[in-house]
Write an enzyme that holds these catalytic residues in place. Structure first.
Site, PDB file in Angstrom:
ATOM      1  N   GLU B  83       0.826  -1.089   0.035  1.00 51.22           N
ATOM      2  CA  GLU B  83       0.074   0.090  -0.026  1.00 51.22           C
ATOM      3  C   GLU B  83       1.041   1.205  -0.118  1.00 51.22           C
ATOM      4  OE1 GLU B  83      -1.653  -0.041   4.192  1.00 51.22           O
ATOM      5  OE2 GLU B  83      -1.678   1.506   3.836  1.00 51.22           O
ATOM      6  N   CYS B 117      -3.475  -2.866   4.267  1.00 50.99           N
ATOM      7  CA  CYS B 117      -2.507  -3.851   4.692  1.00 50.99           C
ATOM      8  C   CYS B 117      -3.042  -5.300   4.180  1.00 50.99           C
ATOM      9  CB  CYS B 117      -2.626  -4.042   6.302  1.00 50.99           C
ATOM     10  SG  CYS B 117      -2.175  -2.488   6.911  1.00 50.99           S
ATOM     11  N   SER B 209     -10.753   2.590  13.435  1.00 55.26           N
ATOM     12  CA  SER B 209     -10.028   1.677  12.893  1.00 55.26           C
ATOM     13  C   SER B 209      -9.922   0.260  13.866  1.00 55.26           C
ATOM     14  CB  SER B 209      -8.719   2.059  12.369  1.00 55.26           C
ATOM     15  OG  SER B 209      -7.870   1.074  11.806  1.00 55.26           O
ATOM     16  N   HIS B 247      -2.908  -9.832  12.078  1.00 53.55           N
ATOM     17  CA  HIS B 247      -2.281  -8.558  11.422  1.00 53.55           C
ATOM     18  C   HIS B 247      -1.976  -7.725  12.621  1.00 53.55           C
ATOM     19  CE1 HIS B 247      -1.634  -5.019   9.331  1.00 53.55           C
ATOM     20  NE2 HIS B 247      -2.857  -4.282   9.917  1.00 53.55           N
TER      21      HIS B 247
END
Lengths: 464, 464
Positions: B83, B117, B209, B247
């Protein structure tokens, strides 16, 4: 494993706004025929301030699902190919998710694939591979190619265009992949790229880009023939295909490309080249590769020799690329749509070779086979649903001055925040999505023009 | 169809430059423990002006090929997840092609996959599907995850990091995909995105988030369990896995995530939750979903209950994410590398669940099974080749002031042209690629530090 995997259904969307290339020639002070004959282009489509790659892909996805009667729950994978960057992290695919979230389907693999005009082909291959893989869950894949090709004022500007294409992927398809016949050529090149992050416009080396395209074409064709010969045990020639569809930045390059393939067949002593053609190409047989890319005499001779075959094998796929322009990732598939539009059910049993090219560079030549398919996925129904004639005929021609003015506004809006659009959707067909606002946090809001209403009262469809 | 497809070999690269989180706390005037305990982070790696996502991926790809003795001709597909946008059109994959072009291999499918991600996971799935598909040509796939995570000054800055990971994909792998056990959750959200095209820094809503991450985790776990139960005919619980790898934007979120899964098992009345745990979680059983994401009491209770299982199932994968920071697409796989580093051959027969998350948003939970594999692809050899301890120990700690200075230079250089770097590769290990120049046409030039030389005399490796 799933059998006969390929493209089950398709739809295409391009903006209803366009400018004539002949008018652009006059406006730009270019010599008459520079764009229409030199580039081989008739007309150029473009987005106005109410459309972008996200709105176009929302439009084409919702149109495909509706027109073929596909429940949004039946989609298990959704991938987007694009080189038009609106956000450097958030994929265009996520902007499409509200269509599926509305019916509770969030279990949809796939994101965006990127490398210039090749991203759509990468997405298509990924989707087909998924259906053939152990992780396939029995649902359809959906591939979206969406791009807005715009250039700074100058010689590349008339090679713009804009469109979005959606392709439904599954087994027992009317358009089947011949997966073993495939040749790729990937390399590091700076022929066309977008390093100026704040600008929507690319950096282009037109001459290098053309040479890169033709070199990649040669390399892919060589690989393709090699693999065909390995699996079929006989030499491949262009006569083994019925149609060839090219990525089409501008039509002149497509003409050159086809004659280049014929020149390849001549050098390989393949059966597609008759005695007359052999005689005409003989003077060029000892050129080095480099010389052959530069030789105007070869270009002229091979195009002359190739003309009858070009008319039969390539011309049917040139309609939309000539009328709408370069659509980047959608370009190859808009050419393919043109072929289906022109030949529909007569394609039954035919083989088509596809050449995908993305600067930077990545290229693949691959092969598809047609069969008539079953309703609603028959070739004739696909052609009827795509309704290309109506879409082309109902466009609104802008004068070049209005087009330039639109480009200026779009330059200003690119990467900007905190603005509302005119919300003027009077030129858009019912069912078209359009951009209404980008708020102070760069969040984008879209609405959908209602089906039974002339303008601007669709519900907000894609807000946060 | 190819059997037991998965990860055959791996390598990891992260910059030799880092800053201690404790020093950053003091420098930023943050309360003691804010980064080290609040975020759970120890150290943060970053690129200096001679490294970027392209140089890191060149380094890790050439290292993997060399250390496992793989001929560049054996690679039939190469995909990159990233990204970090350096060019909006030209893929990072094309920058890696010179490694393969050097031996005449240009027939390599695959481009870049993008969604925050998650791009690395998309690339990994695509590569595995290719090996399982009809278009597989018998060669290896190669997946590269490469990112440089940098943030504007402020609360998100300590959640940066940088790394590149390469994974070789093929049949009969020591790390096999259990392809049927997979749950995805994709949705339209603005939790973290990069709409400011001229800046390398994202727009982040930290609280949103985190909630998006946990909601996606719940949804993926639900799908995962549903599919497991469909194919295995019995309920899934965390006890059916040996390890869970997340992650890892920062370790605290990983702690929260694991206890969230345990809370899910509690609500599902699954076998992983013992009587004591049930009693402690009982007060929260009637919370709504929304309430449960906000409840600090639940967070505290579930983390306490989960602690012993966390230490056994999650802690072995936290080393590199805590030491290097968030590596975006490489983050999940750096956690996975940590697990192999810590447990290597003892993983034989084990099942690991992987949770991949990319803002915007896309997320998947999937399952891998280990077997010892054959040399050079044995788990112990993979661990030995990756040599994580040595790589961590040989890093150079920068003072926060020097780190901030580096960030300022990098801000200035992002999207810029016409500059040369210091070419100072004294801190880089032999074999590392580094950026030497970006010319007036934005073309990037890299060199490789020679193996037997201390500094700056490697041949130019990636010029145009």
């Amino acid at each position: 494993m799933a059998k006969n995997v390929g493209i089950v259904a398709m739809d295409i969307y391009f903006p209803p706004t366009c400018v004539q290339q002949e008018a652009m020639e006059a406006h730009d002070g270019a010599s008459k025929g520079k764009y229409t004959i030199g580039l081989g282009q008739d007309c150029m489509g473009f987005c106005t301030e109410v459309e972008d790659v996200i709105s176009m892909s929302l439009t084409v996805v919702s149109s495909l699902l509706e027109k073929y009667g596909i429940d949004a729950k039946q989609i298990g994978r959704l991938e987007v190919g694009s080189e038009t960057v609106i956000d450097k992290s958030k994929s265009i695919k996520t902007f499409l998710m509200p269509i599926f979230e509305a019916c509770g389907n969030t279990d949809i693999e796939g994101v965006d694939s990127t490398n210039a005009c090749y991203g759509g082909t990468a997405a298509l291959f990924n989707c087909v591979n998924w259906v053939e893989s152990a992780s396939w869950d029995g649902r359809y894949g959906l591939v979206v190619c969406t791009d807005s090709a715009v250039y700074a004022e100058g010689p590349a500007r008339p090679t713009g265009g804009a469109a979005a294409i959606a392709m439904l992927i599954g087994p027992d398809a009317p358009i089947v992949f011949e997966s073993k016949f495939r040749g790729s050529h990937m390399s590091h090149a700076y022929d066309f790229y977008k390093p100026n992050l704040a600008s929507e416009y690319p950096v282009v080396d037109g001459k290098l880009s053309q040479t890169c395209y033709l070199m990649a074409l040669d390399s892919c064709y060589k690989q393709f023939c090699h693999k065909y010969e390995k699996f079929q045990g006989k030499q491949f020639s262009l006569s083994d295909a019925d149609y060839i569809v090219f990525h089409s930045p501008y039509n002149k390059l497509v003409q050159k490309s086809f004659s280049r393939l014929l020149f390849n067949d001549f050098l390989r002593n393949a059966s597609s080249v008759d005695e007359v053609a052999k005689e005409k190409l003989a003077p060029f047989s000892s050129l080095s590769s480099d010389e052959s890319y530069q030789s105007r005499d070869l270009e002229k001779a091979s195009q002359q020799v190739a003309k009858p075959l070009y008319d039969a094998m390539v011309q049917p796929s040139t309609l939309i690329p000539k009328q709408v322009g370069n659509m980047y990732t959608a370009s190859l598939y808009a050419a393919f749509v043109s072929l289906i539009h022109n030949k529909h059910s007569s394609l039954d049993g035919n083989r088509v070779m596809m050449f995908s090219y993305g600067s930077g560079l990545s290229a693949t030549m691959f092969s598809l086979k047609f069969n008539n398919g079953k309703h609603p996925f028959s070739l004739s129904n696909i052609a009827a649903i795509m309704n290309v004639d109506m879409k082309l005929k109902s466009r609104h021609e802008f004068l070049p001055e209005k087009f330039v003015e639109t480009m200026k506004l779009m330059e200003h809006r690119y990467g900007a925040k905190d603005f509302v659009t005119s919300k003027d959707c009077s030129l858009l067909a019912p069912g078209t999505y359009y951009l209404t606002e980008v708020d102070s946090m760069y969040r984008r809001f879209y609405a959908k023009k209602a089906k039974d209403s002339p303008c601007d009262n669709g519900p907000v469809a894609n807000g946060h």
